[in-house]
Write an enzyme that holds these catalytic residues in place. Structure first.
Site, mmCIF file in Angstrom:
data_model
loop_
_atom_site.group_PDB
_atom_site.id
_atom_site.type_symbol
_atom_site.label_atom_id
_atom_site.label_comp_id
_atom_site.label_asym_id
_atom_site.label_seq_id
_atom_site.Cartn_x
_atom_site.Cartn_y
_atom_site.Cartn_z
ATOM 1 N N HIS A 140 -4.378 -1.137 0.071
ATOM 2 C CA HIS A 140 -3.125 -1.340 0.811
ATOM 3 C C HIS A 140 -2.371 -0.054 1.099
ATOM 4 C CE1 HIS A 140 -2.898 -5.791 0.411
ATOM 5 N NE2 HIS A 140 -3.573 -5.551 -0.701
ATOM 6 N N LYS A 168 13.299 -3.760 4.983
ATOM 7 C CA LYS A 168 12.056 -3.468 4.273
ATOM 8 C C LYS A 168 12.411 -2.584 3.092
ATOM 9 C CE LYS A 168 10.463 -1.566 8.161
ATOM 10 N NZ LYS A 168 9.108 -2.005 8.386
ATOM 11 N N ARG A 169 11.439 -2.327 2.193
ATOM 12 C CA ARG A 169 11.710 -1.405 1.102
ATOM 13 C C ARG A 169 12.192 -0.063 1.651
ATOM 14 N NH1 ARG A 169 10.199 -2.853 -4.229
ATOM 15 N NH2 ARG A 169 10.794 -0.732 -4.746
ATOM 16 N N LYS A 215 8.954 5.184 5.706
ATOM 17 C CA LYS A 215 9.378 4.135 6.631
ATOM 18 C C LYS A 215 10.521 4.614 7.536
ATOM 19 C CE LYS A 215 8.039 0.423 3.403
ATOM 20 N NZ LYS A 215 7.056 -0.412 4.120
ATOM 21 N N THR A 241 3.918 -6.247 7.677
ATOM 22 C CA THR A 241 3.842 -7.676 7.962
ATOM 23 C C THR A 241 5.205 -8.146 8.466
ATOM 24 O OG1 THR A 241 4.195 -7.993 5.585
ATOM 25 C CG2 THR A 241 1.970 -8.343 6.413
ATOM 26 N N LYS A 267 6.494 -10.800 11.536
ATOM 27 C CA LYS A 267 7.498 -11.856 11.387
ATOM 28 C C LYS A 267 8.559 -11.755 12.487
ATOM 29 C CE LYS A 267 6.498 -11.641 6.519
ATOM 30 N NZ LYS A 267 6.793 -10.926 5.274
HETATM 31 C C1 26W Z 1 1.263 1.606 -8.717
HETATM 32 C C2 26W Z 1 2.459 1.128 -8.032
HETATM 33 C C3 26W Z 1 2.169 0.537 -6.707
HETATM 34 C C4 26W Z 1 2.591 -0.740 -6.442
HETATM 35 C C5 26W Z 1 2.346 -1.305 -5.202
HETATM 36 C C6 26W Z 1 1.503 1.259 -5.739
HETATM 37 C C7 26W Z 1 1.249 0.695 -4.506
HETATM 38 C C8 26W Z 1 1.667 -0.588 -4.228
HETATM 39 C C9 26W Z 1 1.350 -1.238 -2.899
HETATM 40 C C10 26W Z 1 -0.004 -0.794 -2.428
HETATM 41 C C11 26W Z 1 2.408 -1.017 -1.879
HETATM 42 C C12 26W Z 1 2.383 -2.053 -0.786
HETATM 43 O O1 26W Z 1 2.993 -3.084 -0.905
HETATM 44 N N1 26W Z 1 1.695 -1.772 0.339
HETATM 45 C C13 26W Z 1 1.894 -2.543 1.549
HETATM 46 O O2 26W Z 1 0.961 -3.597 1.641
HETATM 47 C C14 26W Z 1 1.238 -4.435 2.747
HETATM 48 C C15 26W Z 1 0.278 -5.584 2.701
HETATM 49 O O3 26W Z 1 -1.007 -5.155 2.981
HETATM 50 C C16 26W Z 1 1.159 -3.658 4.047
HETATM 51 O O4 26W Z 1 1.536 -4.492 5.097
HETATM 52 C C17 26W Z 1 2.081 -2.447 3.992
HETATM 53 O O5 26W Z 1 1.915 -1.659 5.144
HETATM 54 C C18 26W Z 1 1.802 -1.635 2.744
HETATM 55 O O6 26W Z 1 2.741 -0.582 2.612
#
Ligand code: 26W
Length: 827
Positions: free
Chosen positions: A361, A552-553, A558, A660, A664
């Protein structure tokens, strides 16, 4: 008496009267109250129980069918499930929204107030967790056998308050009033072991003297559209293994004894609220192993219930890793097969590579998980040993294929040797999976060109793309009643499960009557959003202004800050020409910052400071308003997104894996202003380039600039408006009480600007002018918005999950159940 058959239960009757009786019965028998004494919470619970009763039959049948058909099942392992509220979604899935509302009215219960009382299940950070929730919804709708496995955090994503412009975090104890949707399943409890030591014995390892934690299952039903099936989300909660520490207890140290117990139970206490950097935190590692171990024990138990060994495991089980967070499933499955079930290495490893698949992701360096070897060796010594063994065999294979390439071995190894030695969880995941996917076309392409390029040489057939999707049930049918009703009136209701049907709206894009109705629906949603904003102290907005939304976050990539630079520029321009023909705008932000992410928090503060200055400046006559809505979460998104005219998707090209939220918004008839990044590109392809505002450098240009030595200052020097905006920030125009407050922001922009905001600024501002131009022509704007909705069919998570099922998991929908004999009694 005849024997009880498996499905001898009462078929639900969904008339208003039957629902009224059910709710009343549940109020008395499940909640223990009556109409006189019921509080709002009691009513909420009574309704919850009445609705849960109505999904139970279908749920049990879904489970029984999977078992009877000995179907291949998919297990979706995810640290996060951002499901939001369950009740309204279930009411819609069971098609009883209106009758339940009427039943409540008959009972004198305030339906709207009580559904608003349900706390969000905020068991996720953002995109990744919400995607997992949409996927469960689609699995249920498609009738795919399988389940989601995760952690039942006691504290979900923190609640955000804004105090004097700044984020303050508060714990989200979402279970405080009880959670009537879930079932505790103490019979599904597993021991999860930590620490201890390894003792070699007969070529095997004994893992001894461990500290043990018990994982107990809690199940929630996820009803699919029209209750075609009900999926299971099984979340694990930690319990101390031996109750209290008896030694301490016997010594009379009761408090110490209970403290030890609390310590083990910490494992499922709280969601880590950081979506980029939590590596190195021991508790996070324990969480990852805890849920993975319990899930795998559960999966193998279920398999062995109906199979005598593991020969068929790969034909009956698919396990999906949602990012690398569950990657310890790989050594854990190896451990279970080798140590507990005495398989040989080759057989066990071959099962692993058939069973596992993995979604990446993010490409961002800092978010790629690695764990220090030292930590893993201490917390999970057996697994560290297995990882070494996996790595040794793998590197031997690499060396045999590319004997001359020594740098390759270092790059591709599961262990990073520079500095503190660390295990690369992404490498482990790729190595163990038969399929690895990215989440948009661009992201999947960059993934194979960058972080996994070495693995592509070894295993080119593993890599593929599965563009993300969203569930149209929650994100259109539930969130946007006015637009849903309008669409129903023209093309019927089938779009809920066949989103491609929306393409039929293309023929209506030029139909004035439809345009007017479409505009009215948007206006209704904007008024609902304006009412929500009015509840934030001190802000009122004009629902006729253009609602420009970025929710969004908070992350530097971003680029909320680029949005702020545009706001400041617009503010200056209005001040310079207050009587020009401005399109009135309301710029709306919402989003949480990781508690330790200083820059993200500073940007929240900046947005609030800019809002205060702009909103109180009488000279601009309400042509511009800025709003930060606190505590962004799923239930707020359901109100904010349908009310948007303009959707801000402005990440630096190459950084947003998919997005995503972008889907929406477009599905709800907002136009996108966005960069050529993530799924924005595919949105452009589907809605037409004329119906989206694209600006800024593309991935190759971003890389080129970075390669040549990017000079942000040259943009600053060369652009009057930009210089003005940054200078005002720098002088403290938005923080007169503390002029230096944004020094760091200014310095970052001028000195490094890693995400190249300044390079895209001019094009962004010019693009915003085009937005204004189109908004001045309401019919043309609405036409474009209709074409956006019409083009969104492909972004249904049903499409995404269908692709995963056939191309990655090899699972098929359950065959429809044999009709049950009608039952006699109403529930
Ligand atoms: C280790 C901590 C941590 C936690 C969560 C590292 C990375 C993450 C995720 C990979 C972050 C995340 O939510 N990524 C998002 O995933 C979505 C679903 O696929 C995408 O639509 C977003 O673009 C992407 O940033």
């Amino acid at each position: 008496m005849p024997p009880v058959t498996a499905f001898e239960y009462d078929k639900p009757i969904n008339s208003v009267e039957a629902l009224r009786r059910s709710i009343l019965n549940r109020l008395v028998y499940a909640v223990g109250k009556d109409v006189r004494s019921a509080t709002q919470r009691d009513w909420l619970f009574a309704v919850f129980h009445a609705v849960r009763d109505r999904i139970m039959g279908c749920w049990r049948e879904s489970l029984a069918q999977a078992e009877d058909q000995d179907a291949k099942r998919v297990y979706y392992l995810s640290m996060e499930f951002l499901t939001g509220r369950a009740l309204t979604n279930a009411l819609l899935a069971a098609d009883i929204y209106e009758p339940v509302k009427q039943a409540c009215a008959l009972l004198g219960a305030d339906f709207d107030a009580l559904i608003d009382l349900e706390p969000d299940a905020g068991l996720g950070n953002g995109g990744l967790g919400r995607l997992a929730a949409c996927f469960l919804d689609s699995m249920a709708t498609l009738g795919l056998p399988g389940m989601g496995y995760g952690i039942r955090y006691e504290y979900g994503m923190f609640a955000q308050r804004i105090e004097q412009g700044q984020q303050v975090e508060e714990p989200d104890y979402w279970l405080v009033n009880g959670h009537p949707w879930e079932f505790m399943r103490p019979e599904f409890s597993y021991t999860v072991r930590f620490g201890g030591r390894l003792v070699p014995q007969d070529g095997h390892s004994l893992w001894l003297d461990t500290q043990d934690v018990i994982a107990t299952a809690y199940d929630s039903g996820v009803p699919g559209h029209q209750m075609r099936s009900v999926a299971t989300m099984r979340l694990w909660s930690a319990r101390a293994s031996g109750g209290v520490n008896l030694d301490a207890f016997n010594r009379g140290d009761y408090i110490q004894a209970v403290e030890d117990k609390n310590h083990s139970e910490n494992v499922s206490r709280v969601l880590y609220p950081d979506d980029r950097t939590e590596h190195g935190r021991e508790l996070r590692l324990r969480q990852e192993y805890f849920f993975v171990s319990a899930s795998l024990q559960d999966i193998l138990r279920r398999h062995l219930k109906s199979h005598s060994g593991f020969e068929q495991l790969a034909d009956k089980v698919a396990i999906h890793l949602n990012d690398t967070h569950p990657a310890l499933a790989v050594p854990e499955l190896m451990r279970l097969l080798l140590d507990e079930h005495q398989l040989g290495w080759e057989a066990a490893w071959s099962l692993c590579t058939c069973v596992f698949s993995y979604t990446n992701h993010t490409l961002m360096e800092e978010a790629l998980e690695t764990w220090p070897v030292e930590l893993l060796s201490r917390v999970l010594p057996r697994h560290m040993g297995l990882i070494y063994e996996i790595n040794a065999r793998f590197l031997a294979e690499v060396h045999a294929r590319f004997p001359a390439d020594h740098a390759l071995l270092r790059r591709i190894s599961l262990i990073e040797e520079r500095g503190v030695r660390r295990v690369r969880m992404a490498h482990l995941s790729v190595l163990a999976s038969h399929k690895v996917n990215g989440v948009s076309a661009l992201h999947s392409q960059l993934m194979v060109e960058t972080i996994f390029s070495d693995f592509v040489q070894m295993y080119p057939e593993r890599f593929c793309n599965k563009t993300n999707g969203i569930t149209p049930r929650r994100w259109l049918a539930l969130a946007n009643a006015p637009l849903s009703a309008l669409i129903d009136s023209r093309i019927g209701p089938d779009w809920r499960s066949e989103l491609d049907q929306l393409a039929r709206l293309r023929d209506l894009a030029d139909d004035t009557e439809f345009q007017n109705a479409f505009g009215l629906a948007k206006q209704q949603n904007k008024r609902r959003l304006a009412d929500l904003i009015a509840r934030c102290p001190g802000v009122s907005v004009d629902p006729l202004s253009l609602f420009d939304v970025q929710v969004k976050r908070m992350h530097e990539y971003k680029r909320q800050l680029l949005n702020v630079l545009h706001i400041i520029t617009r503010y200056h321009r209005i001040l310079a020409q207050p009587h020009a023909d401005w399109v009135p705008r309301t710029v709306i932000f919402a989003g949480k910052a990781a508690s330790a992410y200083h820059m993200a928090k500073l940007i929240i503060r900046l947005i609030n400071d800019v809002a205060r200055v702009v909103n109180s400046d009488q000279r601009i006559g309400g042509q511009l308003r800025v709003v930060f809505i606190p505590n962004y979460r799923v239930s707020l998104a359901e109100i904010i997104i349908p009310g948007a005219n303009l959707s801000e998707q402005i990440s630096t090209a190459g950084t947003e894996a998919s997005g995503t939220g972008n889907m929406k918004f477009a599905l709800n008839g907002a136009l996108t202003i966005g960069t050529w990044d993530g799924a924005n590109i595919e949105i452009a392809d589907n809605v037409g380039r004329d119906n989206i505002f694209v600006f800024g450098n593309r991935t190759e240009q971003v890389a080129e600039l970075r390669g040549y030595g990017y000079q942000p200052r040259s943009y600053y020097e060369g652009n009057f408006d930009l210089k003005c905006a940054i200078d005002r920030l720098s002088e403290g125009a938005f923080s007169p009480e503390e002029p230096e407050r944004y020094r760091e922001v200014v310095n970052t922009l001028l000195e490094s600007d890693y995400y190249q905001l300044l390079a895209d600024y001019a094009d962004y501002v010019a693009c915003q002018e085009k937005v204004d131009d189109l908004y001045r022509r309401p019919a043309a704007w609405t036409r474009s918005a209709i074409l956006n909705v019409a083009g969104m069919g492909v972004f249904s998570s049903d499409r995404t999950i269908g692709e995963y099922a056939s191309e990655i998991w090899g699972v098929q929908p359950l065959k429809p159940a044999v009709p049950q004999a009608p039952s006699l009694l109403p529930v």
